[in-house]
Structures are given as structure tokens and as C-alpha cells.
Design an enzyme around this catalytic site. Structure first.
Site, PDB file in Angstrom:
ATOM      1  N   ALA A 186     -29.550  -7.706 -25.083  1.00 14.34           N
ATOM      2  CA  ALA A 186     -30.174  -6.531 -25.676  1.00 14.34           C
ATOM      3  C   ALA A 186     -29.101  -5.441 -25.729  1.00 14.34           C
ATOM      4  O   ALA A 186     -28.127  -5.488 -24.979  1.00 14.34           O
ATOM      5  CB  ALA A 186     -31.352  -6.095 -24.824  1.00 14.34           C
ATOM      6  N   GLY A 204     -30.662 -10.933 -23.359  1.00 17.80           N
ATOM      7  CA  GLY A 204     -31.536 -11.141 -24.512  1.00 17.80           C
ATOM      8  C   GLY A 204     -31.018 -12.212 -25.467  1.00 17.80           C
ATOM      9  O   GLY A 204     -31.794 -12.828 -26.201  1.00 17.80           O
ATOM     10  N   GLU A 250     -32.208 -15.323 -24.046  1.00 16.91           N
ATOM     11  CA  GLU A 250     -33.671 -15.309 -24.201  1.00 16.91           C
ATOM     12  C   GLU A 250     -34.066 -15.585 -25.652  1.00 16.91           C
ATOM     13  O   GLU A 250     -35.044 -16.283 -25.915  1.00 16.91           O
ATOM     14  CB  GLU A 250     -34.215 -13.966 -23.711  1.00 16.91           C
ATOM     15  CG  GLU A 250     -34.038 -13.828 -22.195  1.00 16.91           C
ATOM     16  CD  GLU A 250     -34.244 -12.406 -21.690  1.00 16.91           C
ATOM     17  OE1 GLU A 250     -33.526 -11.502 -22.162  1.00 16.91           O
ATOM     18  OE2 GLU A 250     -35.097 -12.191 -20.838  1.00 16.91           O
ATOM     19  N   GLU A 264     -28.679  -9.444 -16.330  1.00 16.87           N
ATOM     20  CA  GLU A 264     -29.350  -8.139 -16.232  1.00 16.87           C
ATOM     21  C   GLU A 264     -29.248  -7.532 -14.839  1.00 16.87           C
ATOM     22  O   GLU A 264     -29.191  -6.313 -14.677  1.00 16.87           O
ATOM     23  CB  GLU A 264     -30.831  -8.268 -16.619  1.00 16.87           C
ATOM     24  CG  GLU A 264     -31.087  -8.545 -18.095  1.00 16.87           C
ATOM     25  CD  GLU A 264     -31.094 -10.021 -18.472  1.00 16.87           C
ATOM     26  OE1 GLU A 264     -30.629 -10.867 -17.669  1.00 16.87           O
ATOM     27  OE2 GLU A 264     -31.562 -10.349 -19.569  1.00 16.87           O
TER      28      GLU A 264
HETATM   29  N1  CAA Z   1     -25.082  -4.081 -25.653  1.00 16.25           N
HETATM   30  C1  CAA Z   1     -24.343  -3.173 -26.323  1.00 16.25           C
HETATM   31  N2  CAA Z   1     -23.040  -3.363 -26.632  1.00 16.25           N
HETATM   32  C2  CAA Z   1     -22.458  -4.495 -26.217  1.00 16.25           C
HETATM   33  C3  CAA Z   1     -23.158  -5.482 -25.496  1.00 16.25           C
HETATM   34  C4  CAA Z   1     -24.534  -5.230 -25.228  1.00 16.25           C
HETATM   35  N3  CAA Z   1     -25.313  -6.115 -24.583  1.00 16.25           N
HETATM   36  N4  CAA Z   1     -22.318  -6.498 -25.210  1.00 16.25           N
HETATM   37  C5  CAA Z   1     -21.126  -6.175 -25.730  1.00 16.25           C
HETATM   38  N5  CAA Z   1     -21.198  -4.970 -26.335  1.00 16.25           N
HETATM   39  C6  CAA Z   1     -20.141  -4.244 -27.020  1.00 16.25           C
HETATM   40  C7  CAA Z   1     -19.154  -3.649 -26.021  1.00 16.25           C
HETATM   41  O1  CAA Z   1     -19.636  -2.439 -25.491  1.00 16.25           O
HETATM   42  C8  CAA Z   1     -17.929  -3.476 -26.890  1.00 16.25           C
HETATM   43  O2  CAA Z   1     -18.111  -2.348 -27.688  1.00 16.25           O
HETATM   44  P1  CAA Z   1     -16.894  -1.262 -27.821  1.00 16.25           P
HETATM   45  O3  CAA Z   1     -15.810  -2.052 -28.523  1.00 16.25           O
HETATM   46  O4  CAA Z   1     -17.502  -0.186 -28.654  1.00 16.25           O
HETATM   47  O5  CAA Z   1     -16.526  -0.889 -26.445  1.00 16.25           O
HETATM   48  C9  CAA Z   1     -18.011  -4.698 -27.826  1.00 16.25           C
HETATM   49  O6  CAA Z   1     -19.361  -5.135 -27.792  1.00 16.25           O
HETATM   50  C10 CAA Z   1     -17.123  -5.837 -27.381  1.00 16.25           C
HETATM   51  O7  CAA Z   1     -17.448  -6.134 -26.031  1.00 16.25           O
HETATM   52  P2  CAA Z   1     -16.353  -6.235 -24.857  1.00 16.25           P
HETATM   53  O8  CAA Z   1     -15.202  -5.352 -25.148  1.00 16.25           O
HETATM   54  O9  CAA Z   1     -17.076  -6.017 -23.559  1.00 16.25           O
HETATM   55  O10 CAA Z   1     -15.926  -7.762 -25.035  1.00 16.25           O
HETATM   56  P3  CAA Z   1     -15.310  -8.729 -23.910  1.00 16.25           P
HETATM   57  O11 CAA Z   1     -14.838  -9.925 -24.640  1.00 16.25           O
HETATM   58  O12 CAA Z   1     -14.356  -7.989 -23.046  1.00 16.25           O
HETATM   59  O13 CAA Z   1     -16.563  -9.106 -22.977  1.00 16.25           O
HETATM   60  C11 CAA Z   1     -18.841  -9.801 -22.549  1.00 16.25           C
HETATM   61  C12 CAA Z   1     -17.620  -9.883 -23.485  1.00 16.25           C
HETATM   62  C13 CAA Z   1     -18.540 -10.473 -21.198  1.00 16.25           C
HETATM   63  C14 CAA Z   1     -20.007 -10.517 -23.225  1.00 16.25           C
HETATM   64  C15 CAA Z   1     -19.191  -8.320 -22.285  1.00 16.25           C
HETATM   65  O14 CAA Z   1     -19.292  -7.650 -23.545  1.00 16.25           O
HETATM   66  C16 CAA Z   1     -20.499  -8.084 -21.583  1.00 16.25           C
HETATM   67  O15 CAA Z   1     -20.574  -8.273 -20.376  1.00 16.25           O
HETATM   68  N6  CAA Z   1     -21.554  -7.653 -22.311  1.00 16.25           N
HETATM   69  C17 CAA Z   1     -22.833  -7.328 -21.750  1.00 16.25           C
HETATM   70  C18 CAA Z   1     -23.600  -8.572 -21.344  1.00 16.25           C
HETATM   71  C19 CAA Z   1     -24.907  -8.182 -20.721  1.00 16.25           C
HETATM   72  O16 CAA Z   1     -24.989  -7.570 -19.681  1.00 16.25           O
HETATM   73  N7  CAA Z   1     -26.031  -8.569 -21.374  1.00 16.25           N
HETATM   74  C20 CAA Z   1     -27.360  -8.280 -20.919  1.00 16.25           C
HETATM   75  C21 CAA Z   1     -27.869  -7.052 -21.628  1.00 16.25           C
HETATM   76  S1  CAA Z   1     -29.391  -6.464 -20.944  1.00 16.25           S
HETATM   77  C22 CAA Z   1     -30.575  -7.444 -21.622  1.00 16.25           C
HETATM   78  O17 CAA Z   1     -30.294  -8.304 -22.425  1.00 16.25           O
HETATM   79  C23 CAA Z   1     -32.004  -7.176 -21.143  1.00 16.25           C
HETATM   80  C24 CAA Z   1     -32.992  -8.221 -21.528  1.00 16.25           C
HETATM   81  O18 CAA Z   1     -33.495  -8.980 -20.730  1.00 16.25           O
HETATM   82  C25 CAA Z   1     -33.416  -8.381 -22.869  1.00 16.25           C
END
Ligand code: CAA
Length: 257
Positions: free
Chosen positions: A65, A108, A111, A131
Site C-alpha cells: 500500500a 498490499g 495481499e 507492515e
Molecule cells: N509506498 C510508497 N512508496 C513506496 C513504497 C510504498 N509501499 N515502496 C517503495 N516506494 C517508493 C520509495 O519511497 C521510492 O520513492 P522515492 O524514489 O521517491 O524515494 C521508490 O518507491 C523506490 O523505492 P526504494 O528507493 O526504496 O527502492 P529499493 O530498491 O531501495 O527498495 C523495497 C525496495 C525494499 C521494496 C523498499 O522500497 C521498501 O521497503 N518498500 C516498502 C515495502 C513495505 O513496507 N510495504 C508495506 C506497505 S504497508 C501495507 O502494504 C499495508 C497493508 O497491509 C495493505
């Protein structure tokens, strides 16, 4: 139809939905939800479509998400809008939906893949429910669907530690139905969807419904439901055609009725 955050196209009898927010690793914001639901509904209503595939990019199916969109939300906002309830609409598609997952399928994203009827993974796929690392827990079905896919022990491990599972472990655990080389992912998923789309649509929809009922019913009720639906299939022209074609050693020509 053109969408803001996805590409939706028809290839033969298959509706293909490609998540398209590359700069955010296909993070699922409210626009993605609106677009996916609209596209799935349109394919469901399209007589020319028999199955759907949902995919992302090589790097990410979807990284979750959209954290930046939801971070400032208050409890009362989340509660009053019933945040994430909209995804239930996506799961109402009656035609089969295959998730074709390469790269990250996190939060998400994992999911969403589990909302589909089955998951074909690229060898590059990484699944996770991270999460907990954000101070929350899964909210789009992860605590329920992941547990049903992989069992309590592994679901607890994933949800409580936030660790990722690679494609091999995901296949071994029953989360994905098959693993294919990343370069062939969409082609393999399209082939599976085309195969389904060539079968009798009413038979396919009934079969999907019967498998899904196994989540909600006792075994006895589920078996009864299966038999009743099976009986009703003898009213299909496609049942007569399918069985006649077998007896006559020819390919069946299903007409979806
Ligand atoms: N939401 C918003 N933006 C996101 C995102 C997310 N879930 N995942 C990645 N992005 C964005 C980053 O912020 C970044 O944007 P900027 O360039 O503007 O900074 C861009 O995508 C590229 O990401 P990274 O620079 O972080 O890429 P990476 O290769 O270094 O890392 C990754 C990849 C490990 C997937 C890392 O992006 C990450 O950990 N993302 C979040 C994963 C996460 O926590 N997901 C769960 C979200 S909460 C949820 O989903 C609740 C639910 O139950 C529905």
C-alpha cells in the site's frame, strides 16, 4: 480504456492488467485501487474475455500500500472510510484472475496477489508482509489469506518478523502454484489464462466458485455444494459438447452456454 496507474489491454481472450507506477514500485494508492477495480469489472463484463492476468514490473509486482499516502491518516478517517474495504470489489470478479508476480510483492502487493485465484511467480519474486516494520500489521487480507495459503507457523513468521520469502520457498509453502524464469513470466501466465479462456465459461466460473466456497463452508456442506453445482452442469450445452468431443476423439468447441 485509458487508466492513470495501470495499463489494461485485451490480448485474445485474456484481459491483461499491468500495474504502472514504476517510480513508486507500483505502490497501491487510492487511484490504483480505483483503476484495478474498474478494469477488472470491465473485463468481467466483456463477453470476449474469459480470464484475466494481473502483473507488475520486473522489479516489483507491488511494494505495498502507498505508505506516503496513508501515513497522516487518523484513526477516525481510516474507520469512517473503512480503509481498504474497496479491495473487496476486486475479489468479486467472477472470471478467473491470475497474478503474475516478479520482484517485490510486499504488504498490499502480496495481499493483492493472494486476492487473485492463483499466483504464478518469476524466480525473482519476493513475497512479504513487512507492515510490522512500519508499526502496523497487514490490512488488505494478509493475516487471513496468508495463513490459509501457508499455514499458521509460516504466516506468523512472515507477519511478525516482516521477512521476505523467495519464489522457491513460496512454491514449497503453497503460496504460488508454479515458478517460471523471470523472462517468461507474462508469457507463461498468459498461456495459462488463454487455456482457461478456451474452456466453457460457465463451467470455469462454477469451478472457481466451488473452490472459493471451500474457505467458508464445512467439508460436508462444501461437498454438497460441489455436487449440486456439478449436477447443474448437465444443463449446459458445453457439457454435452465436451463429453461428445471426448467420445468422438475431437477437440470440443465450447459455446459458453
Ligand atoms: N509506498 C510508497 N512508496 C513506496 C513504497 C510504498 N509501499 N515502496 C517503495 N516506494 C517508493 C520509495 O519511497 C521510492 O520513492 P522515492 O524514489 O521517491 O524515494 C521508490 O518507491 C523506490 O523505492 P526504494 O528507493 O526504496 O527502492 P529499493 O530498491 O531501495 O527498495 C523495497 C525496495 C525494499 C521494496 C523498499 O522500497 C521498501 O521497503 N518498500 C516498502 C515495502 C513495505 O513496507 N510495504 C508495506 C506497505 S504497508 C501495507 O502494504 C499495508 C497493508 O497491509 C495493505
Amino acid at each position: 480504456m485509458a487508466y492513470e496507474t495501470i495499463i489494461a489491454e485485451t490480448r485474445g481472450k485474456v484481459g491483461l492488467i499491468t500495474l504502472n507506477r514504476p517510480k513508486a514500485l507500483n505502490a497501491l494508492n487510492s487511484q490504483v485501487l480505483a483503476d484495478i477495480v474498474a478494469a477488472a469489472k470491465a473485463f468481467d463484463a466483456d463477453d470476449g474475455v474469459g480470464a484475466m492476468v494481473v502483473t507488475g514490473s520486473e522489479k516489483a509486482f507491488a511494494a505495498g500500500a502507498d505508505i506516503k499516502e496513508m501515513q497522516a491518516k487518523s484513526y477516525v478517517e481510516a474507520y469512517l472510510e473503512d480503509f481498504f474495504v474497496g479491495w473487496e470489489e476486486f475479489t468479486r470478479a467472477r472470471k478467473p484472475v491470475i497474478a503474475a508476480v516478479a520482484g517485490y510483492a510486499l504488504g498490499g502487493g502480496c495481499e493483492l496477489a493472494m486476492m487473485c485465484d492463483f499466483i504464478i511467480a518469476a524466480d525473482s519474486a519476493k513475497f512479504g508482509q513487512p507492515e510490522i516494520t512500519l508499526g502496523v500489521m497487514p490490512g488488505m487480507g494478509g493475516s487471513q489469506r496468508l495463513t490459509r495459503f501457508v499455514g499458521k507457523s509460516k504466516a506468523m513468521d512472515m507477519v511478525l518478523t516482516g521477512r521476505m520469502m523467495d519464489a522457491t520457498e513460496a512454491e514449497r509453502s503453497g503460496l504460488v502454484s508454479r515458478v517460471v524464469p523471470a523472462a517468461d513470466l507474462v508469457e507463461e501466465a498468459m498461456k495459462a489464462a488463454e487455456k482457461i479462456a478456451d474452456f466453457s465459461l460457465p463451467a470455469v466460473i462454477m469451478a472457481k466458485e466451488a473452490v472459493n466456497r471451500s474457505y467458508d463452508l464445512t467439508l460436508a456442506e462444501g461437498l454438497r455444494f460441489e455436487r449440486r453445482v456439478f449436477h447443474s452442469m448437465f444443463a449446459l450445452d458445453d457439457q454435452k459438447e465436451g463429453m461428445a468431443a471426448f467420445a468422438e476423439k475431437r477437440k470440443p468447441a465450447f459455446r459458453n452456454r
